[in-house]
Enzyme design. Structure first.
Site, short mmCIF file in Angstrom:
data_model
loop_
_atom_site.label_atom_id
_atom_site.label_comp_id
_atom_site.label_asym_id
_atom_site.label_seq_id
_atom_site.Cartn_x
_atom_site.Cartn_y
_atom_site.Cartn_z
N ASP A 132 6.16 -0.44 -2.21
CA ASP A 132 7.68 -0.72 -2.07
C ASP A 132 7.97 -0.87 -3.51
O ASP A 132 8.19 0.06 -4.23
CB ASP A 132 7.63 -2.18 -1.67
CG ASP A 132 8.87 -3.00 -1.35
OD1 ASP A 132 9.43 -2.57 -0.24
OD2 ASP A 132 9.21 -3.68 -2.05
N ASP A 261 6.85 2.70 9.49
CA ASP A 261 7.57 1.95 9.01
C ASP A 261 9.17 2.70 8.88
O ASP A 261 9.35 3.73 8.33
CB ASP A 261 7.35 1.88 7.24
CG ASP A 261 8.05 1.05 6.32
OD1 ASP A 261 8.97 0.24 7.10
OD2 ASP A 261 8.05 1.26 5.27
N HIS A 291 5.54 -1.52 7.27
CA HIS A 291 5.95 -1.67 5.85
C HIS A 291 4.79 -2.16 4.96
O HIS A 291 4.33 -1.68 4.05
CB HIS A 291 7.23 -2.29 5.67
CG HIS A 291 7.86 -2.20 4.36
ND1 HIS A 291 8.00 -1.07 3.85
CD2 HIS A 291 8.03 -3.19 3.34
CE1 HIS A 291 8.51 -1.17 2.35
NE2 HIS A 291 8.31 -2.57 2.21
#
Length: 312
Positions: A132, A261, A291
């Protein structure tokens, strides 16, 4: 510039996370910018981190939005069997100090404080493990400071620029964060995790944030992503320059994404194609993970990373 520190007692008795809190002060000296110059970062900010294991290998594990180092608790024990594992909390997250005004956060703040963190600990021979925003900032930094890094492990992340088209699911998330009056950290993490988290685990993700002011960093991060319709001013140039450097990356790089994801899955093949050496590693998906794949398959991912170290 308002700031706050989460009371230490909110971090007691967290499930599977009894790691000692270490900290360094960043932003109290000049921090390296992506261009290699030095820029004044302002008053010092305390940045917390976990530091476990020892050896010639160093694993730098970077979290994203809206998590903190707790996300890596399933991976730390396995990685620490092989070397030193350093898991910082970005400014505004976890056990690090928090700025309470959303406007005080920027890509430059996160980039420069990460750079100073790495320099103050003098981390060398680093295997970067990032996901991320940890990847957006971490891969950008590694591209500009390659001498400190031995390998890259990029998970559910990308290196966006102002040419990046974001998925509809990302806009759903960003728009939700923009309109809520109380940001439900635990709910956001559970909704992006295949594993059913316990009440205690969800509380651990909520622990750093006793009030909305302490969540300013979590409110700010989504809208910073550089993209075709906006993003934090300035960071698009840093990431664009990093992309050019990553095209020439010759050290080992392992792109390891979850197969479930919807936000980052479309970025996986482009990232694998971008990083110069990534196609030299196995074409692997983490099955049944979403995710926050560290929650869904942390132990499996740690073993994949050690196998990557062994073969490189």
């Amino acid at each position: 510039m308002g700031r706050t520190s989460t009371p230490a007692d909110r971090f007691t008795d967290l499930p599977d996370f009894d790691y000692e809190r270490h900290s360094v002060t960043v932003g109290d000296s000049e921090a390296r910018s992506a261009a290699g110059s030095r820029t004044e970062s302002g008053d010092g900010i305390e940045m917390a981190y976990v530091d476990e294991g020892e050896g010639t290998e160093t694993f730098l594990c970077l979290h994203g939005e809206p998590t903190w180092g707790y996300l890596y608790r399933k991976m730390i024990p396995t990685l620490a069997e092989r070397g030193r594992v350093v898991v910082p909390d970005f400014v505004g997250f976890g056990r690090s100090e928090k700025l309470t005004d959303r406007e005080d956060y920027s890509f430059d703040l996160h980039y420069e404080t990460l750079a100073e963190f790495v320099e103050k600990l003098d981390l060398q021979n680093v295997t970067l493990v990032c996901q991320d925003w940890g990847g957006i900032v971490g891969l950008t930094y590694a591209a500009h400071e390659p001498d400190r890094f031995a390998r890259l492990v990029a998970m559910n992340t990308f290196v966006p620029t102002y040419d990046t088209e974001m998925a509809d699911e990302w806009y759903d998330f960003r728009n939700f964060v923009e309109r809520v009056e109380e940001l439900p950290i635990g709910m956001l993490i559970q909704n992006a995790t295949a594993t059913e988290l316990s009440d205690e685990e969800l509380a651990a993700y909520e622990a750093p944030y006793p009030d909305e002011a302490s969540k300013a960093g979590a409110y700010a991060w989504p809208d910073m992503v550089p993209r075709t319709d906006g993003g934090d001013a300035g960071e698009g140039e840093k990431t664009a320059a990093a992309r050019e450097k990553l095209k020439e990356w010759e050290k080992p790089a392992f792109v390891l994404f979850a197969d479930s994801d919807p936000i980052t899955k479309p970025a996986r093949d482009p990232l694998r194609g971008l990083i110069g050496s990534a196609d030299e590693q196995p074409d692997v998906w983490v099955e049944g993970a979403m995710h926050f794949l560290q929650e869904d398959a942390g132990e499996e991912i740690a073993e994949e990373i050690l196998a990557f170290v062994d073969r490189t």
